[in-house]
Design an enzyme around this catalytic site. Structure first.
Site, PDB file in Angstrom:
ATOM      1  N   THR A  47      43.921  32.675  50.010  1.00 52.84           N
ATOM      2  CA  THR A  47      44.622  31.580  49.329  1.00 52.84           C
ATOM      3  C   THR A  47      46.141  31.664  49.485  1.00 52.84           C
ATOM      4  O   THR A  47      46.705  32.727  49.737  1.00 52.84           O
ATOM      5  CB  THR A  47      44.267  31.594  47.829  1.00 52.84           C
ATOM      6  N   ALA A  51      43.216  32.679  39.677  1.00 46.61           N
ATOM      7  CA  ALA A  51      43.742  34.044  39.579  1.00 46.61           C
ATOM      8  C   ALA A  51      42.686  34.881  38.866  1.00 46.61           C
ATOM      9  O   ALA A  51      42.888  35.366  37.755  1.00 46.61           O
ATOM     10  CB  ALA A  51      45.067  34.080  38.824  1.00 46.61           C
ATOM     11  N   LYS A  88      40.719  40.275  56.756  1.00 46.75           N
ATOM     12  CA  LYS A  88      40.986  38.967  56.137  1.00 46.75           C
ATOM     13  C   LYS A  88      42.474  38.837  55.869  1.00 46.75           C
ATOM     14  O   LYS A  88      43.044  39.554  55.032  1.00 46.75           O
ATOM     15  CB  LYS A  88      40.187  38.795  54.843  1.00 46.75           C
ATOM     16  N   ASN A 142      32.920  42.224  51.206  1.00 51.29           N
ATOM     17  CA  ASN A 142      34.373  42.083  51.143  1.00 51.29           C
ATOM     18  C   ASN A 142      34.926  43.267  50.345  1.00 51.29           C
ATOM     19  O   ASN A 142      34.501  43.518  49.219  1.00 51.29           O
ATOM     20  CB  ASN A 142      34.712  40.740  50.488  1.00 51.29           C
ATOM     21  N   GLY A 196      34.213  27.688  51.166  1.00 51.20           N
ATOM     22  CA  GLY A 196      34.563  28.301  49.888  1.00 51.20           C
ATOM     23  C   GLY A 196      34.568  27.338  48.719  1.00 51.20           C
ATOM     24  O   GLY A 196      33.520  26.977  48.166  1.00 51.20           O
ATOM     25  N   GLY A 241      41.038  25.075  48.820  1.00 51.73           N
ATOM     26  CA  GLY A 241      40.493  23.722  48.876  1.00 51.73           C
ATOM     27  C   GLY A 241      41.152  22.905  49.975  1.00 51.73           C
ATOM     28  O   GLY A 241      42.022  23.401  50.707  1.00 51.73           O
ATOM     29  N   CYS A 301      44.711  39.372  48.912  1.00 59.68           N
ATOM     30  CA  CYS A 301      44.564  38.696  47.625  1.00 59.68           C
ATOM     31  C   CYS A 301      45.917  38.537  46.947  1.00 59.68           C
ATOM     32  O   CYS A 301      46.585  39.530  46.642  1.00 59.68           O
ATOM     33  CB  CYS A 301      43.625  39.445  46.693  1.00 59.68           C
TER      34      CYS A 301
HETATM   35  C1  LIG Z   1      37.493  31.256  42.577  1.00 59.60           C
HETATM   36  C2  LIG Z   1      37.802  31.936  43.868  1.00 59.60           C
HETATM   37  C3  LIG Z   1      37.619  33.320  43.972  1.00 59.60           C
HETATM   38  C4  LIG Z   1      37.918  33.974  45.166  1.00 59.60           C
HETATM   39  N1  LIG Z   1      37.704  35.331  45.253  1.00 59.60           N
HETATM   40  C5  LIG Z   1      37.952  35.971  46.426  1.00 59.60           C
HETATM   41  C6  LIG Z   1      37.695  37.357  46.562  1.00 59.60           C
HETATM   42  O1  LIG Z   1      37.190  38.033  45.661  1.00 59.60           O
HETATM   43  N2  LIG Z   1      38.008  37.957  47.750  1.00 59.60           N
HETATM   44  C7  LIG Z   1      38.524  37.259  48.808  1.00 59.60           C
HETATM   45  O2  LIG Z   1      38.772  37.851  49.865  1.00 59.60           O
HETATM   46  N3  LIG Z   1      38.754  35.925  48.711  1.00 59.60           N
HETATM   47  C8  LIG Z   1      38.484  35.275  47.559  1.00 59.60           C
HETATM   48  N4  LIG Z   1      38.722  33.927  47.471  1.00 59.60           N
HETATM   49  C9  LIG Z   1      39.300  33.204  48.624  1.00 59.60           C
HETATM   50  C10 LIG Z   1      38.226  32.489  49.453  1.00 59.60           C
HETATM   51  O3  LIG Z   1      37.282  33.400  49.974  1.00 59.60           O
HETATM   52  C11 LIG Z   1      38.881  31.692  50.611  1.00 59.60           C
HETATM   53  O4  LIG Z   1      39.549  32.598  51.476  1.00 59.60           O
HETATM   54  C12 LIG Z   1      39.891  30.666  50.118  1.00 59.60           C
HETATM   55  O5  LIG Z   1      39.487  30.081  48.908  1.00 59.60           O
HETATM   56  C13 LIG Z   1      40.125  29.534  51.141  1.00 59.60           C
HETATM   57  O6  LIG Z   1      38.937  28.843  51.458  1.00 59.60           O
HETATM   58  P1  LIG Z   1      38.445  27.497  50.694  1.00 59.60           P
HETATM   59  O7  LIG Z   1      39.610  26.566  50.681  1.00 59.60           O
HETATM   60  O8  LIG Z   1      37.273  26.983  51.494  1.00 59.60           O
HETATM   61  O9  LIG Z   1      38.055  27.926  49.326  1.00 59.60           O
HETATM   62  C14 LIG Z   1      38.420  33.239  46.288  1.00 59.60           C
HETATM   63  C15 LIG Z   1      38.592  31.861  46.172  1.00 59.60           C
HETATM   64  C16 LIG Z   1      38.283  31.201  44.990  1.00 59.60           C
HETATM   65  C17 LIG Z   1      38.472  29.711  44.918  1.00 59.60           C
END
Ligand SMILES: Cc1cc2nc3c(=O)[nH]c(=O)nc-3n(C[C@H](O)[C@H](O)[C@H](O)COP(=O)(O)O)c2cc1C
Length: 303
Positions: free
Chosen positions: A192, A70, A164, A99, A265, A216, A130
């Protein structure tokens, strides 16, 4: 010889592997360990008009096969981005997708308008999804709000607009269609999943914000399902798959479900070398399976 080059709407990408927003800084932070020219694009941390401090700590918590975060969209704001980040982004040997996030339709439109003439920016990922800020998913959970947002942002830029999307909705196909019918050139998903963890000793939430976004490998089946449904709903629109990728087979699942490229990610924290290995692994897989490029397998899940 197979080719790893792929298209995301009007953009030519060197490979179908992109770095996901919020997990890869502004790209240059990873330059010492990741060969950025092998990426299709870097997607920057979410950018808002005004700087944001983000949420109080603790802001992350590791979970089985994933993590809760968060962060709360902490970022430097548009003026500092233009002055300090754009010069470095211009030097990256890959495409750059910014983004974008906002409290209102006007804020999204302002960012796209002011960055439209900036050469270093190849396109926008419009973050309507988000879960960690108040009203963060309003535009992703209501088709009429989503349509209003893209209707206002589309006239501000000729660059690629990618919506997104959030998995925290009842019908992702409906939201995907609303974005595309009102100007989105591409879709990316998923952001997420809203989650929560509690310390049973102190009885306090693990995250100061109480809830956080789950990412994840744990989320991958949800993400693959969402990509499949969005691709079915918008068959002519390119889709970028995101969620829990940690090896080539995971990326292949997304291609078969209908994605023409993927973002990597959370795994960047545990295995930052993955983005170096994936292109070579895909090349070998395409050769072994007699394919010229991934377009031959996009959406080819055998149903
Ligand atoms: C620590 C962290 C920060 C994130 N910050 C953003 C963000 O600023 N903007 C956004 O659109 N998604 C953000 N995400 C989401 C990721 O871009 C991605 O959509 C999501 O984590 C799923 O992919 P993954 O499982 O490969 O991480 C963030 C994810 C994590 C873990």
């Amino acid at each position: 010889m197979p080719s790893l080059a792929t298209k995301l709407g009007t953009l030519d990408l060197a490979t179908p592997f992109l770095a996901a927003s919020g997990t890869f800084g502004y790209g240059s932070e990873y330059a010492p360990i990741v060969d950025l020219k092998n990426l299709g694009a870097v997607v920057t941390k979410s950018l808002s008009v005004q700087p944001r401090e983000g949420n109080p700590t603790p802001r992350i918590w590791e979970t089985p096969a994933g993590m809760l975060n968060a962060i709360g969209l902490e970022n430097c704001g548009l003026d500092v981005f233009l002055a300090k980040k754009v010069p470095d982004l211009a030097k990256l040997p890959t495409k750059v997708l910014v983004n974008v996030v906002g409290h209102s339709v006007q804020e999204y439109a302002e960012i796209c308008k002011r960055l439209d003439g900036v050469e270093a920016v190849d396109g926008f990922e419009i973050n309507i999804s988000c879960p960690n800020v108040k009203h963060g998913t309003r535009f992703a959970s209501d088709a009429a709000d989503c349509a209003r947002l893209f209707g206002a942002v589309r006239p501000t830029t000729k660059k690629l607009l990618m919506a997104k999307l959030s998995p925290n909705v009842t019908d992702i196909g409906e939201i995907a269609r609303a974005a595309v019918e009102h100007g989105a050139d591409a879709l990316s998903l998923i952001n997420t999943l809203l989650g929560m963890a509690i310390d049973v000793k102190t009885r306090k939430p693990r995250i100061a914000n109480v809830t956080g976004g789950l990412s994840g490998p744990a989320v991958r089946p949800v993400a693959v399902r969402c990509v499949y449904q969005a691709a079915q709903a918008c068959p002519k629109t390119p889709v970028c798959g995101i969620g829990g990728i940690r090896c080539l087979d995971d990326a292949l699942e997304f291609f078969l479900a209908g994605a023409c490229c993927v973002q990597v990610g959370t795994i960047n924290y545990a295995d930052p070398d993955l983005l170096n290995r994936l292109p070579g692994q895909l090349d070998a897989w395409l050769k072994a399976n007699g394919h010229e490029n991934i377009s031959e397998i996009v959406g080819k899940v055998a149903i």
